[in-house]
Enzyme design. Structure first.
Site, PDB file in Angstrom:
ATOM      1  N   LYS A  14      15.521   4.305 -11.262  1.00  0.00           N
ATOM      2  CA  LYS A  14      15.604   5.767 -11.147  1.00  0.00           C
ATOM      3  C   LYS A  14      16.594   6.175 -10.052  1.00  0.00           C
ATOM      4  O   LYS A  14      17.444   7.017 -10.257  1.00  0.00           O
ATOM      5  CB  LYS A  14      14.238   6.378 -10.788  1.00  0.00           C
ATOM      6  CG  LYS A  14      13.123   6.086 -11.740  1.00  0.00           C
ATOM      7  CD  LYS A  14      11.823   6.737 -11.272  1.00  0.00           C
ATOM      8  CE  LYS A  14      11.276   6.197  -9.955  1.00  0.00           C
ATOM      9  NZ  LYS A  14      10.865   4.795  -9.977  1.00  0.00           N
ATOM     10  N   ARG A  89       4.802  12.293 -10.600  1.00  0.00           N
ATOM     11  CA  ARG A  89       4.229  10.963 -10.765  1.00  0.00           C
ATOM     12  C   ARG A  89       2.818  11.016 -11.314  1.00  0.00           C
ATOM     13  O   ARG A  89       2.235   9.968 -11.576  1.00  0.00           O
ATOM     14  CB  ARG A  89       4.170  10.254  -9.405  1.00  0.00           C
ATOM     15  CG  ARG A  89       5.518   9.978  -8.822  1.00  0.00           C
ATOM     16  CD  ARG A  89       6.072   8.704  -9.384  1.00  0.00           C
ATOM     17  NE  ARG A  89       5.904   7.601  -8.483  1.00  0.00           N
ATOM     18  CZ  ARG A  89       6.816   7.252  -7.566  1.00  0.00           C
ATOM     19  NH1 ARG A  89       7.923   7.924  -7.430  1.00  0.00           N
ATOM     20  NH2 ARG A  89       6.607   6.213  -6.805  1.00  0.00           N
ATOM     21  N   ARG A 128      15.997  -6.069  -3.679  1.00  0.00           N
ATOM     22  CA  ARG A 128      16.750  -4.815  -3.466  1.00  0.00           C
ATOM     23  C   ARG A 128      17.206  -4.646  -2.016  1.00  0.00           C
ATOM     24  O   ARG A 128      16.481  -4.940  -1.067  1.00  0.00           O
ATOM     25  CB  ARG A 128      15.867  -3.632  -3.845  1.00  0.00           C
ATOM     26  CG  ARG A 128      16.458  -2.304  -3.406  1.00  0.00           C
ATOM     27  CD  ARG A 128      15.801  -1.146  -4.053  1.00  0.00           C
ATOM     28  NE  ARG A 128      14.406  -1.006  -3.679  1.00  0.00           N
ATOM     29  CZ  ARG A 128      13.631  -0.047  -4.138  1.00  0.00           C
ATOM     30  NH1 ARG A 128      14.112   0.829  -4.992  1.00  0.00           N
ATOM     31  NH2 ARG A 128      12.374   0.040  -3.766  1.00  0.00           N
ATOM     32  N   ARG A 161      13.374  -2.128   2.216  1.00  0.00           N
ATOM     33  CA  ARG A 161      12.233  -1.240   2.412  1.00  0.00           C
ATOM     34  C   ARG A 161      10.980  -2.050   2.723  1.00  0.00           C
ATOM     35  O   ARG A 161      10.767  -3.106   2.141  1.00  0.00           O
ATOM     36  CB  ARG A 161      12.009  -0.406   1.133  1.00  0.00           C
ATOM     37  CG  ARG A 161      12.720   0.911   1.180  1.00  0.00           C
ATOM     38  CD  ARG A 161      12.713   1.678  -0.089  1.00  0.00           C
ATOM     39  NE  ARG A 161      11.454   1.747  -0.814  1.00  0.00           N
ATOM     40  CZ  ARG A 161      11.308   2.428  -1.947  1.00  0.00           C
ATOM     41  NH1 ARG A 161      12.347   3.086  -2.445  1.00  0.00           N
ATOM     42  NH2 ARG A 161      10.169   2.457  -2.576  1.00  0.00           N
ATOM     43  N   ARG A 172       1.943  -1.651  -5.909  1.00  0.00           N
ATOM     44  CA  ARG A 172       2.568  -0.435  -6.459  1.00  0.00           C
ATOM     45  C   ARG A 172       2.512  -0.453  -7.984  1.00  0.00           C
ATOM     46  O   ARG A 172       2.218   0.560  -8.612  1.00  0.00           O
ATOM     47  CB  ARG A 172       4.026  -0.330  -5.992  1.00  0.00           C
ATOM     48  CG  ARG A 172       4.147   0.071  -4.540  1.00  0.00           C
ATOM     49  CD  ARG A 172       5.495  -0.280  -3.949  1.00  0.00           C
ATOM     50  NE  ARG A 172       6.613   0.419  -4.530  1.00  0.00           N
ATOM     51  CZ  ARG A 172       7.876   0.050  -4.366  1.00  0.00           C
ATOM     52  NH1 ARG A 172       8.165  -1.033  -3.653  1.00  0.00           N
ATOM     53  NH2 ARG A 172       8.848   0.746  -4.915  1.00  0.00           N
TER      54      ARG A 172
END
Ligand code: AP5
Length: 223
Positions: A14, A89, A128, A161, A172
């Site tokens: 996203k 969400r 990431r 992160r 998550r």
């Protein structure tokens, strides 16, 4: 005001796509995750309230999230519209957004789902890297920067992160996929959901998203 909603599981791409679409359409990218991380860094009450949920991989409660998002949409740079990344969400957030836009005489006119199988998401998130100034995304193996540790676009340092640690990524995915299905259902029922295959290369996903928007006059790219 025109609002485009980008949906997807954690790690679906996203943010990567929202940066490209925001540049393409000249609209701000509004990402609730970024707003929460900035508030947590600044030590505001909202940031401190959100931090615990984020560290556990849970969604931040709707009553905190909706107010923050609607306040951001009132900022002058969002007057023409926004690309929403990571909001809504939950079904309650989607309904609150519908009501707030109806008050402004408008509505969400496109909801785009970047669809990626769960097995791929863990690999993406744990590899990431993000640039520290604007959040441009990279990946250890799939999309490495030209110079290790440095953003290709603005030269800032790349960081990871806290919630991309494997145990938090698993939480998550476990906590959030059910709510995503509800939001997808909300926009499917409204007749404005379009899904693209998020397993394709980044540029191909962008093209598929722009193609999906072609039938909608405001978002049409071709003359
Ligand atoms: P948020 O910051 O929104 O995180 P997220 O939804 O978990 O999504 P990510 O940012 O992790 O992934 P992404 O889909 O943007 O993927 P990306 O483009 O980076 O939210 C964080 C937390 O805040 C939540 O857990 C929650 O606690 C809270 N929160 C936020 N919004 C909330 C809300 N509305 N309500 C309640 N709580 C909320 O890509 C991932 C990686 O894949 C990158 O390395 C990238 O380079 C790579 N990649 C991207 N596209 C491709 C491709 N096509 N092929 C191969 N690799 C790719």
């Amino acid at each position: 005001m025109r609002v485009l909603v980008l949906l997807g599981a954690p790690g679906a791409g996203k943010g990567t796509q929202a940066h490209v679409l925001a540049r393409h359409f000249g609209l701000p990218r509004v990402a609730t995750g970024d707003l929460f991380r900035a508030a947590a860094r600044d030590g505001t009450p909202l940031g401190l309230a959100a931090r615990g949920y984020m560290e556990r991989g849970e969604l931040v409660p709707d009553e905190i999230t909706v107010g923050m998002l609607l306040e951001r949409l009132d900022a002058p740079d969002a007057e023409r519209g926004a690309i929403l990344d990571g909001f809504p969400r939950t079904r309650a957030q989607a309904e609150a957004l519908d009501r707030a836009l109806a008050d402004r005489g408008t509505a969400v006119d496109a909801a785009l789902l970047v669809d990626v199988p769960t097995g791929e998401l863990l690999r993406r998130l744990t590899g990431r890297w993000l640039c520290s100034s604007a959040g441009h995304t990279y990946h250890d193996t799939a999309y490495p920067p030209r110079v290790a540790g440095i953003c290709d676009i603005d030269g800032s340092a790349l960081i990871q992160r806290d919630d991309d640690r494997p145990e938090i990524v698993r939480a998550r995915l476990e906590q959030q996929l059910g709510a995503l299905a509800d939001v997808v259902d909300h926009y499917r029922t409204a007749g404005i959901l379009q899904a693209v295959d998020g397993r394709r290369p980044i540029a191909a996903v962008t093209n598929d998203l722009l193609d999906a928007l072609e039938p909608i006059p405001y978002w049409r790219t071709s003359p």
